[in-house]
Design a protein around this motif. Structure first.
Motif, PDB file in Angstrom:
ATOM      1  N   ASN A   5       0.852  -1.184   0.000  1.00 41.07           N
ATOM      2  CA  ASN A   5       0.000   0.000   0.000  1.00 41.07           C
ATOM      3  C   ASN A   5       0.895   1.244   0.000  1.00 41.07           C
ATOM      4  O   ASN A   5       1.544   1.550   0.993  1.00 41.07           O
ATOM      5  CB  ASN A   5      -0.910  -0.016   1.233  1.00 41.07           C
ATOM      6  CG  ASN A   5      -1.946   1.080   1.189  1.00 41.07           C
ATOM      7  OD1 ASN A   5      -1.739   2.111   0.550  1.00 41.07           O
ATOM      8  ND2 ASN A   5      -3.056   0.855   1.868  1.00 41.07           N
ATOM      9  N   TYR A   6       0.926   1.939  -1.138  1.00 38.52           N
ATOM     10  CA  TYR A   6       1.781   3.116  -1.261  1.00 38.52           C
ATOM     11  C   TYR A   6       1.231   4.300  -0.466  1.00 38.52           C
ATOM     12  O   TYR A   6       1.969   5.210  -0.115  1.00 38.52           O
ATOM     13  CB  TYR A   6       1.930   3.511  -2.733  1.00 38.52           C
ATOM     14  CG  TYR A   6       2.964   2.690  -3.456  1.00 38.52           C
ATOM     15  CD1 TYR A   6       4.290   3.088  -3.488  1.00 38.52           C
ATOM     16  CD2 TYR A   6       2.615   1.507  -4.092  1.00 38.52           C
ATOM     17  CE1 TYR A   6       5.250   2.327  -4.140  1.00 38.52           C
ATOM     18  CE2 TYR A   6       3.563   0.737  -4.750  1.00 38.52           C
ATOM     19  CZ  TYR A   6       4.874   1.155  -4.775  1.00 38.52           C
ATOM     20  OH  TYR A   6       5.816   0.409  -5.408  1.00 38.52           O
ATOM     21  N   SER A   8      -0.483   4.173   2.584  1.00 37.54           N
ATOM     22  CA  SER A   8      -0.170   4.076   4.009  1.00 37.54           C
ATOM     23  C   SER A   8       1.263   3.581   4.230  1.00 37.54           C
ATOM     24  O   SER A   8       1.696   3.392   5.362  1.00 37.54           O
ATOM     25  CB  SER A   8      -1.161   3.146   4.704  1.00 37.54           C
ATOM     26  OG  SER A   8      -1.197   1.906   4.059  1.00 37.54           O
TER      27      SER A   8
ATOM     28  N   VAL B   8      -1.565  -1.070  -4.125  1.00 38.37           N
ATOM     29  CA  VAL B   8      -2.539   0.019  -4.072  1.00 38.37           C
ATOM     30  C   VAL B   8      -1.781   1.337  -4.115  1.00 38.37           C
ATOM     31  O   VAL B   8      -0.902   1.574  -3.279  1.00 38.37           O
ATOM     32  CB  VAL B   8      -3.380  -0.049  -2.776  1.00 38.37           C
ATOM     33  CG1 VAL B   8      -4.346   1.115  -2.714  1.00 38.37           C
ATOM     34  CG2 VAL B   8      -4.145  -1.360  -2.704  1.00 38.37           C
ATOM     35  N   GLU B  10      -1.561   5.679  -4.277  1.00 36.96           N
ATOM     36  CA  GLU B  10      -2.185   6.725  -3.453  1.00 36.96           C
ATOM     37  C   GLU B  10      -3.503   7.265  -3.996  1.00 36.96           C
ATOM     38  O   GLU B  10      -4.477   7.362  -3.269  1.00 36.96           O
ATOM     39  CB  GLU B  10      -1.197   7.874  -3.256  1.00 36.96           C
ATOM     40  CG  GLU B  10      -0.352   7.634  -2.024  1.00 36.96           C
ATOM     41  CD  GLU B  10       0.362   8.869  -1.547  1.00 36.96           C
ATOM     42  OE1 GLU B  10       1.551   8.949  -1.848  1.00 36.96           O
ATOM     43  OE2 GLU B  10      -0.277   9.716  -0.895  1.00 36.96           O
ATOM     44  N   PHE B  13      -6.201   4.795  -3.624  1.00 39.80           N
ATOM     45  CA  PHE B  13      -6.487   4.595  -2.197  1.00 39.80           C
ATOM     46  C   PHE B  13      -7.442   5.681  -1.696  1.00 39.80           C
ATOM     47  O   PHE B  13      -8.416   5.405  -1.002  1.00 39.80           O
ATOM     48  CB  PHE B  13      -5.176   4.602  -1.399  1.00 39.80           C
ATOM     49  CG  PHE B  13      -5.345   4.360   0.069  1.00 39.80           C
ATOM     50  CD1 PHE B  13      -5.675   3.092   0.543  1.00 39.80           C
ATOM     51  CD2 PHE B  13      -5.184   5.393   0.994  1.00 39.80           C
ATOM     52  CE1 PHE B  13      -5.841   2.869   1.907  1.00 39.80           C
ATOM     53  CE2 PHE B  13      -5.347   5.170   2.350  1.00 39.80           C
ATOM     54  CZ  PHE B  13      -5.670   3.899   2.806  1.00 39.80           C
ATOM     55  N   ASP B  36      -8.826  -7.265   1.388  1.00 36.85           N
ATOM     56  CA  ASP B  36      -8.338  -8.109   0.317  1.00 36.85           C
ATOM     57  C   ASP B  36      -8.726  -9.563   0.640  1.00 36.85           C
ATOM     58  O   ASP B  36      -8.794  -9.928   1.803  1.00 36.85           O
ATOM     59  CB  ASP B  36      -6.820  -7.874   0.277  1.00 36.85           C
ATOM     60  CG  ASP B  36      -6.051  -9.006  -0.286  1.00 36.85           C
ATOM     61  OD1 ASP B  36      -6.378  -9.420  -1.388  1.00 36.85           O
ATOM     62  OD2 ASP B  36      -5.110  -9.472   0.380  1.00 36.85           O
ATOM     63  N   ILE B  42      -7.621  -3.231   3.348  1.00 38.41           N
ATOM     64  CA  ILE B  42      -7.191  -2.241   2.355  1.00 38.41           C
ATOM     65  C   ILE B  42      -7.536  -0.843   2.857  1.00 38.41           C
ATOM     66  O   ILE B  42      -6.695   0.042   2.867  1.00 38.41           O
ATOM     67  CB  ILE B  42      -7.869  -2.504   0.984  1.00 38.41           C
ATOM     68  CG1 ILE B  42      -7.526  -3.918   0.482  1.00 38.41           C
ATOM     69  CG2 ILE B  42      -7.441  -1.459  -0.041  1.00 38.41           C
ATOM     70  CD1 ILE B  42      -8.322  -4.375  -0.724  1.00 38.41           C
TER      71      ILE B  42
END
Lengths: 194, 163
Positions: A5-6, A8, B8, B10, B13, B36, B42
């Motif tokens: 996850n970029y 967080s 994921v 930014e 997200f 997920d 996620i």
């Protein structure tokens, strides 16, 4: 399948402890849980039968710190070892990044060890994964028992790709963290390749 | 060889978080989680501080996996919706875009009908975001863009275990 996850800045990896019933998979997780600082771990969940045998899985989330600015989390799962829970074992392997095989060192459990490795191989295949290439560590547990086989004999029978192998006495923690570190390291090295 | 990573970015997200917030508001829910299928959370929104979110994600994924197994046993492709009714709180679980799970926790301020309706709309939005994310991932892969992890050193890894 590592989850990155970029937003967080987190990497999440899944490690599955596999092996025959009553081999010490849950005990490995319990020891890790007991010896990890409270801020580095989440709650340990055990879905067990009334007789305290693993029914579906044990789960332990660990936070190992940061690597290249990303918080690195490992989710540790065990599978139910008893032969008839194969459907559940298959489900838990979904999305696995690395496997620890906890072998029972006792001679009378040798057949069960071999059968469980074969079962692991075929269940991984169903997820499109290959035991020969997946990050994998081997643990010879119950080294303290008088009925345990010599290590070199176990090694010759169970080690098949020179995977990192450790002797362990899980209730006392012998070899437990060494095994975990070895598989975690292999997973991160794999991550570097991709 | 392990399957490709689930990445994921930014922008997506934030979009997913917006979609969750909208869903929570419109469905009058206590909390909404996007998980997920392998059990990693996620994104989430709402009154989440009262829940152990990591355990929630892992158990939800286990629940969905077991139900998927049941579906296959009786010849169904999947059971796309699960509903657990409690005395005060209820859980609505659905699959989004084949790879994620949407978990809605609600109480009597809402209703199953309302949650189902709103989840349906939100799922469409989220599927579109997932599609964009997948395309972005493929593009990054084919352009040979170096991942921040390609330069992980042995020292980095060892440092992780010495802490």
């Amino acid at each position: 399948m590592t989850f990155i996850n970029y937003a967080s800045k987190e990497i999440n990896c899944k490690i599955v402890y596999y092996g025959p019933g009553l081999g010490g998979k849950t005990t490995n997780l319990q020891y890790i849980y007991n010896k990890t600082a409270p801020d580095a771990k989440g709650k340990m969940i055990s879905l067990a039968t009334e007789a305290d045998r693993t029914l579906f899985f044990d789960f332990l989330p660990l936070d190992l710190g940061t690597i290249r600015g990303f918080t690195t989390r490992f989710h540790l799962y065990t599978v139910p070892g008893q032969v008839f829970y194969d459907a559940s074992r298959k489900l838990i392997l979904k999305g696995v990044d690395g496997v620890v095989f906890v072998a029972d060192s006792q001679r009378e459990r040798m057949e069960a060890n071999i059968e469980s490795i074969r079962n692991l191989e075929s269940n991984l295949k169903e997820h499109g994964l290959d035991l020969k290439t997946i990050p994998y560590a081997l643990q010879f547990n119950k080294r303290d028992l008088p009925t345990s086989m010599p290590v070199d004999e176990l090694y010759r029978t169970l080690n098949f790709k020179r995977e990192p192998t450790f002797e362990a006495v899980a209730p006392q923690g012998v070899g437990v963290f060494d095994t975990l570190k070895a598989v975690a390291k292999l997973i991160l090295i794999e991550l570097r390749k991709r | 060889m392990p399957s490709a990573n689930f990445v994921v970015y930014e922008d997506e997200f934030r979009q997913l978080e917006d979609a969750l917030r909208r869903l929570r508001q419109e469905a009058n829910a206590k909390a909404v989680f996007l998980i997920d299928k392998n059990g990693q959370q996620i994104a989430s929104t709402g009154e989440i501080e009262q829940f152990d979110t990591t355990s929630l994600a892992s158990l939800t994924a286990g629940n969905v996996a077991a139900t998927d197994g049941l579906a296959k046993l009786i010849g169904e492709r999947e059971f796309s919706v699960l509903f657990h009714e409690g005395q005060q709180d209820h859980i609505h679980i659905s699959i989004v875009g084949r790879r994620a799970i949407l978990l809605v926790i609600f109480d009597d301020r809402s209703s199953l009908g309302l949650v189902r309706l709103r989840v349906k709309r939100a799922s469409g939005d989220m599927e579109r975001i997932f599609d964009t994310m997948a395309k972005k991932g493929e593009a990054a892969e084919s352009s040979g863009e170096a991942s921040p992890f390609s330069e992980i050193t042995e020292e980095d890894i060892d440092a992780l275990f010495s802490e």
